[in-house]
Design a protein around this motif. Structure first.
Motif, PDB file in Angstrom:
ATOM      1  N   UNK A   1       0.828  -1.218   0.000  1.00 42.35           N
ATOM      2  CA  UNK A   1       0.000   0.000   0.000  1.00 42.35           C
ATOM      3  C   UNK A   1       0.853   1.255   0.000  1.00 42.35           C
ATOM      4  N   UNK A   2       1.915   1.249   0.773  1.00 44.08           N
ATOM      5  CA  UNK A   2       2.779   2.417   0.873  1.00 44.08           C
ATOM      6  C   UNK A   2       3.467   2.723  -0.460  1.00 44.08           C
ATOM      7  N   UNK A   3       4.037   1.708  -1.081  1.00 43.41           N
ATOM      8  CA  UNK A   3       4.742   1.930  -2.348  1.00 43.41           C
ATOM      9  C   UNK A   3       3.753   2.327  -3.447  1.00 43.41           C
ATOM     10  N   UNK A   4       2.597   1.677  -3.498  1.00 47.34           N
ATOM     11  CA  UNK A   4       1.591   2.019  -4.497  1.00 47.34           C
ATOM     12  C   UNK A   4       1.090   3.453  -4.305  1.00 47.34           C
ATOM     13  N   UNK A   5       0.795   3.801  -3.063  1.00 45.33           N
ATOM     14  CA  UNK A   5       0.298   5.157  -2.776  1.00 45.33           C
ATOM     15  C   UNK A   5       1.345   6.204  -3.113  1.00 45.33           C
ATOM     16  N   UNK A   6       2.591   5.965  -2.712  1.00 44.06           N
ATOM     17  CA  UNK A   6       3.655   6.932  -2.992  1.00 44.06           C
ATOM     18  C   UNK A   6       3.857   7.113  -4.493  1.00 44.06           C
ATOM     19  N   UNK A   7       3.819   6.006  -5.240  1.00 39.66           N
ATOM     20  CA  UNK A   7       4.000   6.097  -6.693  1.00 39.66           C
ATOM     21  C   UNK A   7       2.835   6.838  -7.340  1.00 39.66           C
ATOM     22  N   UNK A   8       1.633   6.557  -6.879  1.00 48.35           N
ATOM     23  CA  UNK A   8       0.451   7.221  -7.435  1.00 48.35           C
ATOM     24  C   UNK A   8       0.464   8.706  -7.119  1.00 48.35           C
ATOM     25  N   UNK A   9       0.768   9.059  -5.879  1.00 53.26           N
ATOM     26  CA  UNK A   9       0.797  10.476  -5.500  1.00 53.26           C
ATOM     27  C   UNK A   9       1.936  11.223  -6.183  1.00 53.26           C
ATOM     28  N   UNK A  10       3.057  10.546  -6.409  1.00 58.57           N
ATOM     29  CA  UNK A  10       4.173  11.181  -7.122  1.00 58.57           C
ATOM     30  C   UNK A  10       3.761  11.537  -8.541  1.00 58.57           C
ATOM     31  N   UNK A  11       2.900  10.717  -9.150  1.00 54.42           N
ATOM     32  CA  UNK A  11       2.410  10.997 -10.492  1.00 54.42           C
ATOM     33  C   UNK A  11       1.592  12.289 -10.510  1.00 54.42           C
TER      34      UNK A  11
END
Length: 167
Positions: free
Chosen positions: A20-30
């Protein structure tokens, strides 16, 4: 079994947090939102999931292994091979526990770049995980020595899910 259940829950929660953390961080970075602390927290979570998961794999005899040669020998010889391998593993785990603990003490004042906690929380995962694996190996060692004392080696044969026998 109680330790194994705690390990299973810890690894499941840790892996879920990590995903969840890696997915959320990648999505928010986009979207241009920075979550720089997520890298450090992911590193912390990953180290614990790896070492506790390694003990789970060891308890279930799911570590990668090549037993092509060992399966050619009789059960008493296989037992001796597994006993010897377990002794080698035990010494390696003691080595990692000793030096990993020293590394954790040395890293006590070092902190993460983005989190206000000590880096020792990452480095202590190695000796803790190896301590759990040492417990597992010691139980196996007792079993292998017990096989020699009882002259009963059927305990090293285990049915796998495919119906065949594995060691």
């Amino acid at each position: 079994m109680k330790i194994q259940r705690i390990e299973e829950i810890t690894v499941c929660i840790g892996l879920s947090i990590l995903i969840l953390l890696v997915f959320t961080a990648a999505t928010l970075r986009w979207f241009g939102i920075d979550m720089s602390w997520s890298v450090d927290f992911a590193q912390l979570t990953f180290s614990w999931v790896c070492f506790i998961g390694a003990d789970l794999a060891m308890r279930r005899k799911r570590h990668m292994g090549v037993d092509l040669l060992a399966n050619k020998f009789s059960l008493p010889i296989r037992n001796a091979i597994y006993l010897f391998n377990s002794v080698l593993i035990m010494f390696f785990l003691i080595f990692v526990i000793y030096y990993g603990t020293n590394l954790s003490i040395i890293n006590f004042q070092r902190t993460f770049n983005t989190l206000p906690i000590s880096y020792s929380f990452v480095t202590i995962s190695a000796p803790v995980g190896c301590l759990l694996m040492l417990y597992t190996v010691m139980k196996r060692l007792i079993g292998y020595v017990g096989n020699i004392i009882k002259h009963d080696y059927q305990g090293i044969i285990q049915k796998n899910q495919g119906g065949g026998e594995t060691i």
